[in-house]
Write a protein that holds these residues in place. Structure first.
Motif, PDB file in Angstrom:
ATOM      1  N   ASN A  22      28.879  -0.335  54.887  1.00 10.56           N
ATOM      2  CA  ASN A  22      29.235  -0.159  53.477  1.00 10.56           C
ATOM      3  C   ASN A  22      30.394  -1.042  53.025  1.00 10.56           C
ATOM      4  O   ASN A  22      30.684  -1.111  51.835  1.00 10.56           O
ATOM      5  CB  ASN A  22      29.609   1.297  53.210  1.00 10.56           C
ATOM      6  CG  ASN A  22      28.382   2.174  53.153  1.00 10.56           C
ATOM      7  OD1 ASN A  22      27.317   1.738  52.750  1.00 10.56           O
ATOM      8  ND2 ASN A  22      28.533   3.411  53.586  1.00 10.56           N
ATOM      9  N   THR A  46      24.230  -6.763  49.783  1.00  7.48           N
ATOM     10  CA  THR A  46      25.005  -5.655  50.319  1.00  7.48           C
ATOM     11  C   THR A  46      24.055  -4.589  50.845  1.00  7.48           C
ATOM     12  O   THR A  46      22.901  -4.501  50.419  1.00  7.48           O
ATOM     13  CB  THR A  46      25.939  -5.049  49.251  1.00  7.48           C
ATOM     14  OG1 THR A  46      26.716  -4.006  49.838  1.00  7.48           O
ATOM     15  CG2 THR A  46      25.166  -4.496  48.066  1.00  7.48           C
ATOM     16  N   ASN A  48      25.404  -1.465  50.884  1.00  6.79           N
ATOM     17  CA  ASN A  48      26.094  -0.318  50.319  1.00  6.79           C
ATOM     18  C   ASN A  48      25.301   0.185  49.111  1.00  6.79           C
ATOM     19  O   ASN A  48      25.288  -0.446  48.054  1.00  6.79           O
ATOM     20  CB  ASN A  48      27.511  -0.734  49.915  1.00  6.79           C
ATOM     21  CG  ASN A  48      28.331   0.410  49.383  1.00  6.79           C
ATOM     22  OD1 ASN A  48      27.837   1.238  48.638  1.00  6.79           O
ATOM     23  ND2 ASN A  48      29.596   0.418  49.744  1.00  6.79           N
TER      24      ASN A  48
END
Length: 164
Positions: A22, A46, A48
């Motif tokens: 994350n 990403t 996350n």
């Protein structure tokens, strides 16, 4: 990993075997590798999910036009263009870096040796008319007006020391 230019830079994506968790995000834009800042095209990679959810609707305000997407797809899939172009760009960046750091060495201006990228982080504090953000701004304007060299003042980078 890139060894052609005397360094062993390796992407964090490869180092972590694409397990970013994350806290690590990869942001890339055409502006640096292709010298095309006006295109305003970039990516965010990403893992996350909270970050992805928070930026999911931003493309409504800044989506890349379809003709631009088509043009970039053509460029990115043209191996006969892309690899020689990037090699030449890296060669010119290396040459510019070496010229810049030689001049800084000649002027006895301290700087942080770069491992990658196109920026040089130098300490111009000894040349400021005064050790304040205003002195830094006046110095940056002088360098722009007389040398046509754009500097990003340290204050813009949240550096505490004027001239960085």
């Amino acid at each position: 990993t890139h060894y052609d230019f005397g360094h062993g830079f390796e992407s964090v994506l490869r180092t972590l075997k694409n397990d970013l968790g994350n806290d690590i995000h990869h942001i890339w834009a055409l502006s640096k590798d292709f010298g095309s800042s006006g295109f305003r095209v970039g990516t965010l990679y990403t893992q996350n999910m909270r970050l992805l959810a928070s930026v999911a609707n931003l493309n409504i305000f800044s989506c890349v036009a379809h003709p631009m997407q088509m043009m970039l797809a053509e460029i990115f899939f043209d191996d006969n263009f892309i690899y020689p172009y990037l090699h030449e760009a890296r060669t010119k960046i290396r040459c510019s870096y070496e010229l810049c750091t030689k001049k800084l060495d000649d002027m006895v201006i301290p700087y942080v040796p770069a491992k990658a990228g196109i920026f040089v982080y130098a300490d111009f504090s000894s040349l400021l008319p005064e050790q304040t953000p205003e002195g830094e701004a006046r110095f940056a304007k002088l360098v722009l007006d007389s040398g046509r060299l754009i500097m990003t003042p340290g204050q813009a980078q949240h550096d505490r020391k004027p001239g960085m």
